[in-house]
Write a protein that holds these residues in place. Structure first.
Motif, PDB file in Angstrom:
ATOM      1  N   TYR A  55      12.020  19.377  -1.181  1.00 39.51           N
ATOM      2  CA  TYR A  55      13.079  18.393  -1.321  1.00 39.51           C
ATOM      3  C   TYR A  55      12.929  17.300  -0.270  1.00 39.51           C
ATOM      4  O   TYR A  55      12.454  17.550   0.845  1.00 39.51           O
ATOM      5  N   LEU A  56      13.340  16.124  -0.622  1.00 43.84           N
ATOM      6  CA  LEU A  56      13.430  15.028   0.329  1.00 43.84           C
ATOM      7  C   LEU A  56      14.838  14.450   0.222  1.00 43.84           C
ATOM      8  O   LEU A  56      15.169  13.780  -0.757  1.00 43.84           O
ATOM      9  N   GLN A  57      15.651  14.756   1.208  1.00 42.99           N
ATOM     10  CA  GLN A  57      17.005  14.212   1.266  1.00 42.99           C
ATOM     11  C   GLN A  57      16.942  12.864   1.965  1.00 42.99           C
ATOM     12  O   GLN A  57      16.487  12.777   3.101  1.00 42.99           O
ATOM     13  N   MET A  58      17.382  11.842   1.276  1.00 41.56           N
ATOM     14  CA  MET A  58      17.294  10.489   1.784  1.00 41.56           C
ATOM     15  C   MET A  58      18.710   9.963   1.978  1.00 41.56           C
ATOM     16  O   MET A  58      19.496   9.921   1.015  1.00 41.56           O
ATOM     17  N   THR A  59      19.027   9.570   3.181  1.00 37.94           N
ATOM     18  CA  THR A  59      20.357   9.049   3.484  1.00 37.94           C
ATOM     19  C   THR A  59      20.238   7.667   4.116  1.00 37.94           C
ATOM     20  O   THR A  59      19.144   7.239   4.505  1.00 37.94           O
ATOM     21  N   SER A  60      21.369   6.994   4.204  1.00 42.97           N
ATOM     22  CA  SER A  60      21.418   5.645   4.790  1.00 42.97           C
ATOM     23  C   SER A  60      20.322   4.766   4.213  1.00 42.97           C
ATOM     24  O   SER A  60      19.600   4.082   4.942  1.00 42.97           O
ATOM     25  N   LEU A  61      20.220   4.790   2.927  1.00 45.08           N
ATOM     26  CA  LEU A  61      19.125   4.082   2.273  1.00 45.08           C
ATOM     27  C   LEU A  61      19.230   2.579   2.469  1.00 45.08           C
ATOM     28  O   LEU A  61      20.322   1.998   2.485  1.00 45.08           O
ATOM     29  N   GLU A  75       0.834  -1.199   0.000  1.00 43.22           N
ATOM     30  CA  GLU A  75       0.000   0.000   0.000  1.00 43.22           C
ATOM     31  C   GLU A  75       0.873   1.254   0.000  1.00 43.22           C
ATOM     32  O   GLU A  75       2.036   1.224   0.416  1.00 43.22           O
ATOM     33  N   ARG A  76       0.262   2.337  -0.467  1.00 45.71           N
ATOM     34  CA  ARG A  76       0.965   3.606  -0.427  1.00 45.71           C
ATOM     35  C   ARG A  76       1.223   3.992   1.018  1.00 45.71           C
ATOM     36  O   ARG A  76       0.328   3.910   1.869  1.00 45.71           O
ATOM     37  N   GLU A  77       2.410   4.467   1.287  1.00 45.00           N
ATOM     38  CA  GLU A  77       2.839   4.784   2.655  1.00 45.00           C
ATOM     39  C   GLU A  77       3.266   6.238   2.734  1.00 45.00           C
ATOM     40  O   GLU A  77       4.019   6.726   1.878  1.00 45.00           O
ATOM     41  N   GLY A  78       2.809   6.918   3.755  1.00 44.69           N
ATOM     42  CA  GLY A  78       3.258   8.281   3.991  1.00 44.69           C
ATOM     43  C   GLY A  78       4.665   8.284   4.544  1.00 44.69           C
ATOM     44  O   GLY A  78       4.974   7.519   5.464  1.00 44.69           O
ATOM     45  N   VAL A  79       5.515   9.119   3.995  1.00 44.48           N
ATOM     46  CA  VAL A  79       6.922   9.159   4.381  1.00 44.48           C
ATOM     47  C   VAL A  79       7.236  10.398   5.221  1.00 44.48           C
ATOM     48  O   VAL A  79       7.797  10.296   6.306  1.00 44.48           O
ATOM     49  N   ALA A 137       7.605   9.577   9.083  1.00 45.37           N
ATOM     50  CA  ALA A 137       7.215   8.240   9.493  1.00 45.37           C
ATOM     51  C   ALA A 137       8.364   7.626  10.286  1.00 45.37           C
ATOM     52  O   ALA A 137       9.544   7.936  10.060  1.00 45.37           O
ATOM     53  N   ASP A 138       8.038   6.742  11.204  1.00 44.01           N
ATOM     54  CA  ASP A 138       9.063   6.124  12.042  1.00 44.01           C
ATOM     55  C   ASP A 138      10.105   5.399  11.202  1.00 44.01           C
ATOM     56  O   ASP A 138      11.284   5.344  11.561  1.00 44.01           O
ATOM     57  N   SER A 139       9.688   4.866  10.075  1.00 44.21           N
ATOM     58  CA  SER A 139      10.589   4.062   9.253  1.00 44.21           C
ATOM     59  C   SER A 139      11.708   4.895   8.624  1.00 44.21           C
ATOM     60  O   SER A 139      12.718   4.338   8.189  1.00 44.21           O
ATOM     61  N   VAL A 140      11.534   6.214   8.561  1.00 46.81           N
ATOM     62  CA  VAL A 140      12.552   7.048   7.921  1.00 46.81           C
ATOM     63  C   VAL A 140      13.121   8.106   8.859  1.00 46.81           C
ATOM     64  O   VAL A 140      14.040   8.840   8.479  1.00 46.81           O
ATOM     65  N   LYS A 141      12.598   8.175  10.049  1.00 47.18           N
ATOM     66  CA  LYS A 141      13.037   9.207  10.995  1.00 47.18           C
ATOM     67  C   LYS A 141      14.527   9.081  11.257  1.00 47.18           C
ATOM     68  O   LYS A 141      15.044   7.989  11.500  1.00 47.18           O
TER      69      LYS A 141
END
Length: 125
Positions: free
Chosen positions: A80-86, A44-48, A61-65
């Motif tokens: 922008y969404l900076q995503m690290t430690s992917l 399902e679509r998940e809010g980030v 979301a806790d999964s990306v905090k």
């Protein structure tokens, strides 16, 4: 016509970083909260994450905090969404969405008015 255009996705190694952009046009950008959502195949679509329209409040979301950072530049109508430690589980199509909301933020997709087409993020392990 309102348009939200995501960019910046691609293939990245686990542990790497990528920055997504969401460029908006055709709306009064300052009045809209912007959210990032993702959807992986079969899920399902998940809010980030989301950011408020005016005071810059953010939610994750806790999964990306602690790994993702959202920011907006109202002069450029861009978020922008900076995503690290992917991680491999971050792989998905990422969508930005706009919700007219003078105050507050939230990740209920039903409340968002406009959506982009999405950008694919693939994380190799």
């Amino acid at each position: 016509e309102v348009q939200l255009v995501e960019s910046g996705g691609g293939l990245v190694q686990a542990g790497g970083s990528v920055r997504l952009s969401c460029a908006a046009s055709g709306l009064s950008f300052d009045d809209y909260a912007i959210g990032w959502f993702r959807q992986a195949p079969g899920k399902e679509r998940e809010g980030v994450s989301c950011i408020s329209s005016r005071d810059g409040s953010t939610y994750y979301a806790d999964s990306v905090k602690g790994r993702f950072t959202i920011a907006r530049d109202n002069r450029k109508n861009t978020v922008y969404l900076q995503m690290t430690s992917l991680k491999p589980e971050d792989a998905a199509v990422y969508y930005c969405a706009a919700e007219i909301r003078p105050v507050g933020i939230g990740l209920n997709p039903a409340l968002y008015d406009y959506w982009g087409q999405g950008t694919q993020v693939t994380v190799s392990s």
